[in-house]
Design a protein around this motif. Structure first.
Motif, PDB file in Angstrom:
ATOM      1  N   GLY A 193       0.792  -1.225   0.000  1.00 30.72           N
ATOM      2  CA  GLY A 193       0.000   0.000   0.000  1.00 30.72           C
ATOM      3  C   GLY A 193       0.823   1.274   0.000  1.00 30.72           C
ATOM      4  O   GLY A 193       0.340   2.326   0.385  1.00 30.72           O
ATOM      5  N   LYS A 194       2.078   1.191  -0.426  1.00 31.81           N
ATOM      6  CA  LYS A 194       2.945   2.365  -0.480  1.00 31.81           C
ATOM      7  C   LYS A 194       3.541   2.468  -1.872  1.00 31.81           C
ATOM      8  O   LYS A 194       3.647   1.487  -2.587  1.00 31.81           O
ATOM      9  N   LYS A 195       3.932   3.690  -2.251  1.00 33.45           N
ATOM     10  CA  LYS A 195       4.553   3.933  -3.552  1.00 33.45           C
ATOM     11  C   LYS A 195       5.994   4.380  -3.340  1.00 33.45           C
ATOM     12  O   LYS A 195       6.288   5.176  -2.446  1.00 33.45           O
ATOM     13  N   PHE A 196       6.873   3.864  -4.180  1.00 33.90           N
ATOM     14  CA  PHE A 196       8.294   4.187  -4.112  1.00 33.90           C
ATOM     15  C   PHE A 196       8.792   4.550  -5.514  1.00 33.90           C
ATOM     16  O   PHE A 196       9.668   3.884  -6.062  1.00 33.90           O
ATOM     17  N   SER A 197       8.236   5.596  -6.093  1.00 29.70           N
ATOM     18  CA  SER A 197       8.539   5.924  -7.486  1.00 29.70           C
ATOM     19  C   SER A 197       9.971   6.417  -7.693  1.00 29.70           C
ATOM     20  O   SER A 197      10.479   6.359  -8.798  1.00 29.70           O
ATOM     21  N   ASN A 198      10.622   6.898  -6.651  1.00 32.79           N
ATOM     22  CA  ASN A 198      12.006   7.365  -6.812  1.00 32.79           C
ATOM     23  C   ASN A 198      13.022   6.321  -6.337  1.00 32.79           C
ATOM     24  O   ASN A 198      14.068   6.642  -5.820  1.00 32.79           O
ATOM     25  N   LEU A 199      12.672   5.054  -6.536  1.00 32.22           N
ATOM     26  CA  LEU A 199      13.529   3.957  -6.108  1.00 32.22           C
ATOM     27  C   LEU A 199      13.772   3.005  -7.267  1.00 32.22           C
ATOM     28  O   LEU A 199      12.865   2.713  -8.037  1.00 32.22           O
TER      29      LEU A 199
END
Length: 166
Positions: free
Chosen positions: A88-94
């Motif tokens: 349920g989390k976003k990590f677009s800069n990973l």
């Protein structure tokens, strides 16, 4: 730990790390790269203790066991929404490098399914820059990392002695 019993190796709870701790480790103003060294299975607890939501699991082994006996496992994977439980989390800069995937040898589709499982999970978290590096010889691992990271690694590889802890 040095032991003849698999139960003595508890491993790391990668799913829990993504769910609870990863967001605090990411620098919002930097290009973040997470290196995960794993056999690819997320087997960190006993089967009966693992959470399940429909066709979503916290272990790749649970998914593989559910699908490997079907010739159409790939279609079932998509149609049945199989995968790892979302965090349920976003990590677009990973970006993620998953190293040392070591599929078991009892089913020849295991590596392909492992990478589908991880890829779907990463995409659901907004991670679209990732690579999978199979457990191969060190030169192939290094070459794969260099291509993904767009860098050249240097250095002398030395043998390290390990002391047994009982």
């Amino acid at each position: 730990i040095n032991s003849n019993h698999n139960a003595d190796y508890v491993g790391a709870d990668i799913w829990q790390y993504f769910d609870e701790d990863l967001a605090g480790d990411i620098d919002k103003d930097a290009r973040n790269t997470l290196f995960i060294i794993t056999d690819g299975y997320l087997d960190f607890e006993k089967t009966e203790d693992r959470a399940v939501q429909g066709n979503r699991f916290t272990s790749c082994a649970q998914l593989i066991n559910s699908l490997k006996n079907y010739p159409d496992w790939n279609t079932r994977f998509d149609a049945g929404d199989y995968g790892l439980m979302p965090v349920g989390k976003k990590f677009s800069n990973l970006r993620v490098v998953l190293l040392e995937i070591n599929p078991k040898q009892d089913w020849n589709g295991e590596f392909k399914l492992l990478t589908r499982i991880w890829g779907k999970w990463f995409n659901e978290m907004g991670i679209d820059n990732y690579c999978f590096i199979k457990n191969d010889n060190i030169n192939e691992v290094r070459e794969s990392m260099e291509k993904f990271m767009q860098v050249t690694t240097t250095g002398k590889i030395e043998t390290v002695s390990w002391a047994s802890v009982t």
